[in-house]
Write a protein that holds these residues in place. Structure first.
Motif, PDB file in Angstrom:
ATOM      1  N   ASP A  21     -24.680  74.266 -41.011  1.00  8.94           N
ATOM      2  CA  ASP A  21     -23.244  74.318 -41.273  1.00  8.94           C
ATOM      3  C   ASP A  21     -22.923  74.011 -42.742  1.00  8.94           C
ATOM      4  OD1 ASP A  21     -20.488  74.582 -40.329  1.00  8.94           O
ATOM      5  OD2 ASP A  21     -20.359  72.443 -40.827  1.00  8.94           O
ATOM      6  N   LEU A  22     -23.736  73.187 -43.365  1.00 10.79           N
ATOM      7  CA  LEU A  22     -23.504  72.842 -44.776  1.00 10.79           C
ATOM      8  C   LEU A  22     -23.871  73.979 -45.719  1.00 10.79           C
ATOM      9  CD1 LEU A  22     -24.732  69.154 -44.778  1.00 10.79           C
ATOM     10  CD2 LEU A  22     -22.383  69.954 -45.038  1.00 10.79           C
ATOM     11  N   GLY A  23     -24.558  74.973 -45.237  1.00  8.99           N
ATOM     12  CA  GLY A  23     -24.899  76.125 -46.072  1.00  8.99           C
ATOM     13  C   GLY A  23     -26.241  75.961 -46.746  1.00  8.99           C
ATOM     14  N   ALA A  24     -26.476  76.759 -47.762  1.00  4.17           N
ATOM     15  CA  ALA A  24     -27.766  76.785 -48.463  1.00  4.17           C
ATOM     16  C   ALA A  24     -27.857  75.610 -49.420  1.00  4.17           C
ATOM     17  CB  ALA A  24     -27.942  78.096 -49.200  1.00  4.17           C
ATOM     18  N   VAL A  25     -28.366  74.516 -48.935  1.00  3.38           N
ATOM     19  CA  VAL A  25     -28.604  73.342 -49.775  1.00  3.38           C
ATOM     20  C   VAL A  25     -30.066  72.950 -49.645  1.00  3.38           C
ATOM     21  CG1 VAL A  25     -26.247  72.441 -49.601  1.00  3.38           C
ATOM     22  CG2 VAL A  25     -27.970  71.698 -47.969  1.00  3.38           C
ATOM     23  N   THR A  26     -30.553  72.240 -50.623  1.00  8.29           N
ATOM     24  CA  THR A  26     -31.896  71.679 -50.578  1.00  8.29           C
ATOM     25  C   THR A  26     -31.773  70.285 -49.998  1.00  8.29           C
ATOM     26  OG1 THR A  26     -32.486  72.929 -52.553  1.00  8.29           O
ATOM     27  CG2 THR A  26     -33.913  71.104 -51.988  1.00  8.29           C
ATOM     28  N   VAL A  27     -32.723  69.887 -49.176  1.00  6.97           N
ATOM     29  CA  VAL A  27     -32.641  68.586 -48.511  1.00  6.97           C
ATOM     30  C   VAL A  27     -33.946  67.828 -48.679  1.00  6.97           C
ATOM     31  CG1 VAL A  27     -33.369  69.533 -46.285  1.00  6.97           C
ATOM     32  CG2 VAL A  27     -32.063  67.426 -46.337  1.00  6.97           C
ATOM     33  N   ALA A  28     -33.829  66.525 -48.847  1.00  5.47           N
ATOM     34  CA  ALA A  28     -34.984  65.625 -48.897  1.00  5.47           C
ATOM     35  C   ALA A  28     -34.650  64.414 -48.044  1.00  5.47           C
ATOM     36  CB  ALA A  28     -35.273  65.202 -50.327  1.00  5.47           C
ATOM     37  N   THR A  29     -35.613  63.955 -47.262  1.00  5.57           N
ATOM     38  CA  THR A  29     -35.409  62.772 -46.437  1.00  5.57           C
ATOM     39  C   THR A  29     -35.973  61.564 -47.167  1.00  5.57           C
ATOM     40  OG1 THR A  29     -35.616  64.115 -44.457  1.00  5.57           O
ATOM     41  CG2 THR A  29     -35.833  61.746 -44.178  1.00  5.57           C
ATOM     42  N   GLU A  30     -35.166  60.529 -47.282  1.00  2.00           N
ATOM     43  CA  GLU A  30     -35.559  59.284 -47.939  1.00  2.00           C
ATOM     44  C   GLU A  30     -35.372  58.141 -46.949  1.00  2.00           C
ATOM     45  OE1 GLU A  30     -36.860  59.202 -50.909  1.00  2.00           O
ATOM     46  OE2 GLU A  30     -36.439  61.267 -51.469  1.00  2.00           O
ATOM     47  N   ARG A  31     -35.879  56.968 -47.302  1.00  2.00           N
ATOM     48  CA  ARG A  31     -35.731  55.808 -46.411  1.00  2.00           C
ATOM     49  C   ARG A  31     -34.270  55.456 -46.171  1.00  2.00           C
ATOM     50  NH1 ARG A  31     -39.095  51.510 -49.340  1.00  2.00           N
ATOM     51  NH2 ARG A  31     -38.774  52.944 -51.019  1.00  2.00           N
ATOM     52  N   ALA A  32     -33.430  55.610 -47.166  1.00  2.00           N
ATOM     53  CA  ALA A  32     -32.028  55.212 -47.048  1.00  2.00           C
ATOM     54  C   ALA A  32     -31.169  56.261 -46.349  1.00  2.00           C
ATOM     55  CB  ALA A  32     -31.453  54.928 -48.432  1.00  2.00           C
ATOM     56  N   GLY A  33     -31.700  57.427 -46.114  1.00  2.98           N
ATOM     57  CA  GLY A  33     -30.918  58.477 -45.485  1.00  2.98           C
ATOM     58  C   GLY A  33     -31.418  59.841 -45.895  1.00  2.98           C
ATOM     59  N   VAL A  34     -30.492  60.753 -46.083  1.00  2.22           N
ATOM     60  CA  VAL A  34     -30.814  62.133 -46.432  1.00  2.22           C
ATOM     61  C   VAL A  34     -30.168  62.453 -47.769  1.00  2.22           C
ATOM     62  CG1 VAL A  34     -30.491  64.540 -45.733  1.00  2.22           C
ATOM     63  CG2 VAL A  34     -30.980  62.808 -44.015  1.00  2.22           C
ATOM     64  N   VAL A  35     -30.918  63.155 -48.611  1.00  2.53           N
ATOM     65  CA  VAL A  35     -30.397  63.584 -49.910  1.00  2.53           C
ATOM     66  C   VAL A  35     -30.224  65.089 -49.854  1.00  2.53           C
ATOM     67  CG1 VAL A  35     -30.708  63.571 -52.407  1.00  2.53           C
ATOM     68  CG2 VAL A  35     -31.737  61.759 -51.020  1.00  2.53           C
ATOM     69  N   LEU A  36     -29.019  65.545 -50.126  1.00  2.38           N
ATOM     70  CA  LEU A  36     -28.716  66.966 -50.169  1.00  2.38           C
ATOM     71  C   LEU A  36     -28.504  67.369 -51.620  1.00  2.38           C
ATOM     72  CD1 LEU A  36     -26.035  66.972 -47.342  1.00  2.38           C
ATOM     73  CD2 LEU A  36     -28.457  67.527 -47.102  1.00  2.38           C
ATOM     74  N   TYR A  37     -29.033  68.511 -52.003  1.00 10.56           N
ATOM     75  CA  TYR A  37     -28.824  69.048 -53.345  1.00 10.56           C
ATOM     76  C   TYR A  37     -28.156  70.400 -53.195  1.00 10.56           C
ATOM     77  CZ  TYR A  37     -32.327  65.615 -54.732  1.00 10.56           C
ATOM     78  OH  TYR A  37     -33.027  64.460 -54.935  1.00 10.56           O
ATOM     79  N   GLY A  38     -27.165  70.649 -54.025  1.00 12.18           N
ATOM     80  CA  GLY A  38     -26.502  71.944 -53.964  1.00 12.18           C
ATOM     81  C   GLY A  38     -26.052  72.406 -55.325  1.00 12.18           C
ATOM     82  N   ASP A  39     -26.235  73.695 -55.575  1.00 12.89           N
ATOM     83  CA  ASP A  39     -25.698  74.324 -56.776  1.00 12.89           C
ATOM     84  C   ASP A  39     -24.325  74.852 -56.417  1.00 12.89           C
ATOM     85  OD1 ASP A  39     -27.997  73.917 -58.386  1.00 12.89           O
ATOM     86  OD2 ASP A  39     -28.968  75.610 -57.396  1.00 12.89           O
TER      87      ASP A  39
END
Length: 87
Positions: A21-39
């Protein structure tokens, strides 16, 4: 505002359905949660992404605009092992 890359930290986990639903984003899972990257093309795209995050009930922990240039190359690849793209 000219297009920019943003880093968004959200608490907990994000389901595959919510990631789609968030669309084309890059995602990384970290201990504190989830990191989303988007242009994002402009401010309207940023506010649209924030509205989708809120509608999904995700807890936004941090939002940062990344520098245009990174000595590591792709800012979404800060750990050096390549970006992880959402299918």
């Amino acid at each position: 505002m000219v297009g920019a890359t943003y880093e968004m930290w959200v608490a907990g986990t994000v389901s595959p359905e919510d990631l789609r639903d968030l669309g084309a984003v890059t995602v990384a899972t970290e201990r504190a949660g989830v990191v989303l990257y988007g242009d994002l093309a402009d401010e309207a795209a940023l506010f649209g992404l924030l509205a989708r995050v809120r509608a999904l009930g995700l807890e936004l922990l941090e939002l940062r605009r990344l520098p245009a240039f990174s000595p590591l190359g792709d800012p979404a690849d800060a750990d050096g092992d390549g970006p992880r793209l959402v299918p």
